[in-house]
Design a protein around this motif. Structure first.
Motif, short mmCIF file in Angstrom:
data_model
loop_
_atom_site.label_atom_id
_atom_site.label_comp_id
_atom_site.label_asym_id
_atom_site.label_seq_id
_atom_site.Cartn_x
_atom_site.Cartn_y
_atom_site.Cartn_z
N THR A 66 0.83 -1.20 0.00
CA THR A 66 0.00 0.00 0.00
C THR A 66 0.87 1.25 0.00
O THR A 66 2.02 1.24 0.43
N LEU B 88 -0.98 0.26 -3.60
CA LEU B 88 -2.42 0.49 -3.65
C LEU B 88 -2.86 1.54 -2.64
O LEU B 88 -2.31 1.60 -1.53
N ILE C 271 -10.05 -1.46 -1.06
CA ILE C 271 -8.76 -2.14 -0.91
C ILE C 271 -8.88 -3.65 -1.16
O ILE C 271 -8.00 -4.25 -1.78
N ARG D 87 -9.08 -4.14 -4.85
CA ARG D 87 -7.78 -3.80 -5.46
C ARG D 87 -6.75 -4.90 -5.21
O ARG D 87 -5.95 -5.23 -6.10
N SER E 286 -5.02 -7.12 -8.16
CA SER E 286 -3.56 -7.15 -8.26
C SER E 286 -3.02 -8.57 -8.21
O SER E 286 -2.07 -8.91 -8.94
#
Length: 406
Positions: free
Chosen positions: A336, A353, A359, A362, A366
């Motif tokens: 992050t 991120l 989150i 994401r 990823s």
């Protein structure tokens, strides 16, 4: 040069019980055995295994502070009250209060009776109390340093002594800015950055890959299965819950999620949060491995098992060693954009991120992106290793010496 390093009083050094700060001090000790630039004294809380490890070290003097039985009993009672009766969310902060007061008092007396050219206080602002006692702040005026790893929220009545530091050595520009804001009037030229390091000789080595094969067998991970790796303490701010929820979303075939770490290093304590993690993982138990705490010398093999590392910090993480360890092991990194992490993770080797309400999605996207694209994964891995090679133990030692020799 006579240098004294005052460790936290929580975890022992040598790092028999783990700990990132303690591992960094170990690196200084190891390199001082080779270079011998310092006459080094380490103040540490007592641990039998650490004492045994220290007996093999020639160029460092260790002063172990052993808490009496009554101190240990008082701490257990305080911890029980905080956790079971008062239901404190961060009950671990109450675990060693009396031990640390005893430790600070003992270290203060040693600093009074002996003389050092440089005194380094490691991370905890309570350690400034060792200088408040016995007029040690006056004795060591202009020669005490603060090695800052985490945000300071309390000066414990030592603000003026903190302001008297010769220099603050922060692990990132980010963490230095937090202390600057806390102290207000601290001169900017007294801040410097001492970047963290790892043992780049062992992390990412051929041996770590060989040892990883045996480790895979121990955890029932087949040779053709991919491994997503998290390493760190099992606390809310580390983002393990978010990672578990993301892993649940992606439904990756022939893929295991390996979660390495415990609530408080090697203490064998289990938090309510860890129980919550186990509940989330239960439907995926065939694809998730909780290893618990693993001794630091065995960590290169742990990273050697992995195809991608995920360090989803949900707080302003100052400079986690796990980020550098992942990169040194030649792993693509998903992490992050928090705290000092962008100062360490290269954009070529890592996906950073934002910590927002998306989150989990994401993280899932990823993971899919990296694990299903061999070319991208290999490119990121090479970039990670190249970046980490600049954060080696030799450079850390020479930087440390240079910054306290001004």
């Amino acid at each position: 040069m006579e240098v004294a390093i005052v460790t936290s009083g929580y975890q022992p050094v040598p790092a028999a019980m783990g700990g990132g700060v303690e591992a960094l001090i170990d690196h200084l000790i190891v390199k001082n055995e080779y270079y011998g630039t310092m006459n080094l004294t380490i103040f540490s809380t007592y641990h039998e295994k650490s004492v045994k490890m220290a007996s093999k070290i020639q160029k460092t003097k260790f002063i172990f502070i052993k808490p009496p039985a009554i101190v240990r009993i008082c701490d257990r009672v305080l911890y029980f009250i905080a956790k079971r009766i008062l239901k404190k969310e961060k009950s671990m902060s109450y675990r060693y209060i009396v031990q640390r007061l005893h430790y600070i008092a003992k270290v203060s007396k040693y600093l009074q009776k002996n003389t050092y050219d440089k005194v380094i206080l490691e991370n905890h602002s309570t350690l400034f109390m060792t200088l408040k006692k016995h007029h040690n702040a006056q004795k060591y005026a202009g020669s005490y340093y603060y090695h800052l790893h985490n945000e300071v929220t309390n000066d414990y009545g030592c603000r003026q002594i903190m302001l008297g530091c010769r220099k603050v050595l922060g692990v990132s520009r980010y963490i230095n800015q937090t202390l600057s804001g806390f102290l207000g009037s601290f001169p900017a030229d007294k801040f410097d950055v001492l970047r963290n390091c790892v043992d780049t000789f062992h992390f990412g080595s051929v041996k770590s890959k060989q040892d990883a094969m045996a480790l895979r067998n121990n955890y029932g991970i087949a040779a053709d299965e991919r491994v997503v790796l998290f390493t760190g303490r099992l606390n809310k701010e580390k983002g393990i819950k978010e990672l578990l929820l993301a892993f649940k979303k992606v439904h990756l075939l022939r893929t295991k999620l390996v979660i390495v770490g415990g609530y408080f290093y090697a203490s064998n304590m289990v938090s309510d949060y860890e129980k919550e993690l186990q509940k989330i993982a239960e439907p995926m138990k065939d694809n998730i491995v909780f290893t618990g705490f693993i001794d630091y010398p065995d960590m290169p093999a742990v990273y050697g098992m992995a195809d991608v590392a995920v360090i989803p910090s949900m707080w302003e993480d100052p400079a986690p060693l796990t980020v550098i360890e992942s990169m040194a092991s030649g792993l693509p990194l998903i992490t992050t954009d928090s705290g000092g992490i962008p100062e360490y993770a290269s954009v070529e080797g890592a996906i950073l991120l934002p910590r927002d309400d998306q989150i989990v999605e994401r993280l899932a996207d990823s993971l899919n992106q990296v694990l299903f694209n061999d070319s991208l994964r290999h490119k990121m891995a090479a970039a990670s290793r190249k970046t980490a090679e600049q954060m080696n133990m030799d450079r850390y030692y020479t930087d440390f010496i240079a910054k306290i020799s001004d």
